[in-house]
Design an enzyme around this catalytic site. Structure first.
Site, PDB file in Angstrom:
ATOM      1  N   ASP A 192      69.029 -32.276   4.702  1.00 27.50           N
ATOM      2  CA  ASP A 192      69.888 -31.195   5.171  1.00 27.50           C
ATOM      3  C   ASP A 192      71.349 -31.502   4.836  1.00 27.50           C
ATOM      4  O   ASP A 192      71.866 -32.572   5.166  1.00 27.50           O
ATOM      5  CB  ASP A 192      69.708 -31.038   6.688  1.00 27.50           C
ATOM      6  CG  ASP A 192      70.400 -29.819   7.237  1.00 27.50           C
ATOM      7  OD1 ASP A 192      70.025 -28.698   6.846  1.00 27.50           O
ATOM      8  OD2 ASP A 192      71.330 -29.985   8.057  1.00 27.50           O
TER       9      ASP A 192
ATOM     10  N   GLU B 176      69.209 -30.146  -0.068  1.00 25.60           N
ATOM     11  CA  GLU B 176      69.543 -28.802   0.403  1.00 25.60           C
ATOM     12  C   GLU B 176      71.061 -28.689   0.391  1.00 25.60           C
ATOM     13  O   GLU B 176      71.729 -28.914   1.394  1.00 25.60           O
ATOM     14  CB  GLU B 176      68.975 -28.572   1.814  1.00 25.60           C
ATOM     15  CG  GLU B 176      69.155 -27.158   2.330  1.00 25.60           C
ATOM     16  CD  GLU B 176      70.312 -27.008   3.305  1.00 25.60           C
ATOM     17  OE1 GLU B 176      70.521 -25.880   3.785  1.00 25.60           O
ATOM     18  OE2 GLU B 176      71.017 -28.001   3.593  1.00 25.60           O
TER      19      GLU B 176
END
Length: 661
Positions: free
Chosen positions: A384, A413
């Site tokens: 993330d 990401e």
């Protein structure tokens, strides 16, 4: 001052592919083109080849290179590497005295220039070559023929240059002035680094009880989530991706719809990691225990699914690190810890990490956490927001993990600036989220996929998600079911790796507000159980299309590659056509070609002419092809120019397979 030479005896420049921050990437059997600009002074002949070195450093083979186009000096060869490991290649250039002599002889002898001298030089070259080739008898006879003064000069030349001699000299050339480039490293990862189908879902939503009194809602568990695995596997997915499964903080917990405070029993954001129940190495007690997680991983494996786990390096205010290691966070002037902000947005429930106060201590702890999950069966991490951490941290961590567990993969990401996205890929991330979600027009798709498949494919591997828990694009909001079908076809067939977020198959498309890319009733902040059986019974799902697409991806090797993507001209802006072609190696490995035509307008039917570049898919101009639409089963005869009509109401795409010759 002595200046070290940069250019060798024969210049070898602009080698590609190349990664200035790490190795080039490939998977076993993936074909890629090695190119270099190779030239020399004068007019003597020049040849070049790619030397492949094994992970053990052995010289494996020399692959001849061909000039890309006459006069360009750009030489290319296609190579592939058979198994995982740290391979390398270099480019060799050399002069070929025999080829040079052959050219001179064909020019001078008909003119009667230097006849005996030219023939003697050829004889000596053949004698020299004969000392190092297996079938020397043919070369010995050729040298003797060149020295036979009883025959006419042109007859002597013809007697020497038999097909057998030319073949032998081509396979075993005389090489002079051999010059070798530096080595280029190539890391060959397992196939899942390039190819796979991902399914993202929140375990807490599967089996959750929400139709109860306020404060009495109940989370799903790893056990109830495991009941969803057979359906995910039946749709043909390879990876099941779980957002963070760790304890969630209560301080400043967000409520439904990203409300500033949570109501009774509301679960909060899974990305607000950490509470009194533990941090990044713990599981949320509502989901079960670590043993329950292990059982979930094992159950997934029984269905042929790998588990990818979110690595979200941020903390809730209640994370144990906050009290144990305050130096890992940023302290503001008033003594408070800085929470995450993207002004004017504020995320009071999340504390970012500060890597500049105690880098070594923080690194050691994160490395421990990653190894903890590896030891519990996780071989894929979806990271993330990696762009909010130092690149040097990722370079070190990914290299460290690769040394011990080379099969572990990391997906970045990072919806951020191109330079950061590319650099993260260069330093070691195996896959990357991209701008695909925001590329919906024909020119946008063509330009962006050309970049991904040609310019950056040797280090950046795309993973196409049409939607995520954070992103519901306007195209899906307003396009209805046809828009979801279009984006599924594009994502699944343009990229070797794609994925969907749970609910995509139900065409969930209601935004939180006009102009927002957030979902109404966002699953990030609340339980979202879905009645899958009712959806299947009513036909309110595109799971059948997804299953068909994943089946095609598995059965057609061409769809498991990225660098073979080519676009074809269509004379309407609403329609796009692309192909993937993989040449075969023989009867047991035939050519494989898939041609896809998509109507990008989810509201209206369009007709157009598709102009196929037949040579790019292994056929000649004027050839007729039998193509079968794998979505309908209908077959057609196609050539270079083909009429199509696509109506989103009946199916917005053709996915053609091309029958073998």
């Amino acid at each position: 001052m002595t200046v070290e030479p940069v250019i060798g005896r024969l210049p070898i420049l602009d080698i590609s592919p190349d990664n200035d921050l790490g190795p080039v990437k490939a998977v076993p059997g993936e074909r890629f083109t090695v190119g270099a600009t190779v030239f020399r002074e004068g007019h003597d002949s020049l040849a070049a080849g790619v030397v492949v070195y094994s992970p053990e450093g052995r010289r494996e083979r020399l692959v001849p290179m061909r000039e890309h186009a006459p006069g360009t000096d750009r030489h290319e060869a296609e190579i592939s590497l058979p198994h995982e490991g740290a391979w390398s290649f270099s480019v060799e250039a050399w002069t070929d005295p025999f080829t040079t002599w052959h050219h001179v002889a064909r020019v001078k002898l008909p003119l009667g220039q230097d006849t005996e001298l030219v023939l003697e030089e050829g004889a000596r070259l053949l004698a020299r070559a004969g000392r190092r080739v297996p079938r020397k008898a043919a070369l010995t006879r050729a040298a003797k023929a060149l020295r036979d003064t009883t025959a006419a000069p042109l007859d002597r030349l013809a007697a020497a240059l038999t097909p057998e001699v030319l073949d032998e000299m081509a396979r075993h050339p005389v090489r002079a002035l051999v010059t070798r480039s530096r080595r280029t490293r190539v890391v060959v990862h397992r196939e899942r680094a390039l190819f796979g189908s991902w399914y993202e879902f929140f375990p807490r939503s599967e089996g959750a009880q929400v139709d109860t009194a306020p404060g009495q809602q109940r989370s799903g568990t790893f056990a109830t989530a495991a009941k969803r695995l057979p359906a995910i596997a039946d749709m043909g997915f390879d990876v099941v991706y779980l957002p963070p499964v760790h304890p969630i903080g209560t301080s400043h917990r967000k409520g439904a719809g990203n409300a500033l405070s949570a109501g009774p029993g509301e679960p909060g954001s899974v990305w607000a990691v950490g509470s009194a129940d533990g941090g990044h190495d713990a599981v949320h007690p509502d989901l079960g225990t670590l043993s329950d997680f292990d059982a979930f991983v094992a159950e997934a494996a029984e269905h042929g699914l790998e588990v990818a786990l979110d690595l979200a390096l941020q903390c809730s205010p209640d994370h144990p690190w906050v009290t144990e290691h305050p130096e890992w966070f940023t302290t503001r002037a008033d003594g408070s810890i800085a929470y995450a902000e993207n002004p004017p947005k504020k995320y009071q429930d999340i504390y970012p990490l500060d890597f500049d106060n105690d880098f070594e201590g923080l690194y050691a702890e994160i490395r421990r956490v990653v190894q903890h999950w590896i030891d519990h069966g996780v071989r894929i991490f979806r990271v993330d927001n990696p762009h909010t951490k130092p690149v040097a941290f990722w370079e070190r961590l990914l290299a460290d993990v690769a040394r011990r567990d080379p099969d572990v993969l990391f997906l970045a990401e990072a919806f951020t600036r191109p330079a950061m996205m590319r650099t993260l890929a260069k330093v070691g991330f195996h896959q990357s989220y991209t701008y695909f979600t925001w590329r919906n027009g024909k020119d946008e798709i063509t330009d962006y996929l050309t970049e991904l498949s040609r310019e950056t494919a040797h280090y950046l591997r795309p993973n196409f998600f049409p939607a995520t828990p954070d992103i519901l694009h306007a195209y899906l909001q307003h396009g209805g079911r046809p828009a979801f079908e279009v984006r599924a076809v594009l994502a699944a067939l343009l990229s070797p790796t794609w994925g969907v977020y749970s609910g995509f198959e139900l065409c969930e498309n209601t935004p939180a507000a006009p102009g927002s890319e957030e979902y109404l009733h966002s699953e990030k902040f609340q339980y979202r159980p879905r009645d899958w059986a009712a959806a299947e019974a009513s036909g309110e799902t595109i799971s059948g299309l997804i299953t068909r697409l994943n089946g095609l991806r598995r059965s057609h090797p061409a769809l498991r590659e990225l660098r073979n993507l080519r676009f074809h001209h269509v004379d309407r802006p609403e329609l796009v056509c692309f192909s993937k072609h993989r040449p075969g190696t023989g009867p047991d490995d035939p050519d494989d070609t898939v041609v896809t035509v998509v109507n990008l307008d989810p509201h209206h039917a369009h007709e157009a002419t598709v102009h196929l570049d037949l040579p790019s898919i292994g056929h000649t101009w004027g050839e007729e092809l039998k193509v079968t639409d794998e979505l309908t089963g209908r077959s057609y005869t196609w050539g270079a120019d083909n009429y199509v009509r696509l109506d989103p109401a009946t199916g917005p795409a053709h996915v053609f397979t091309v029958d073998g010759r």
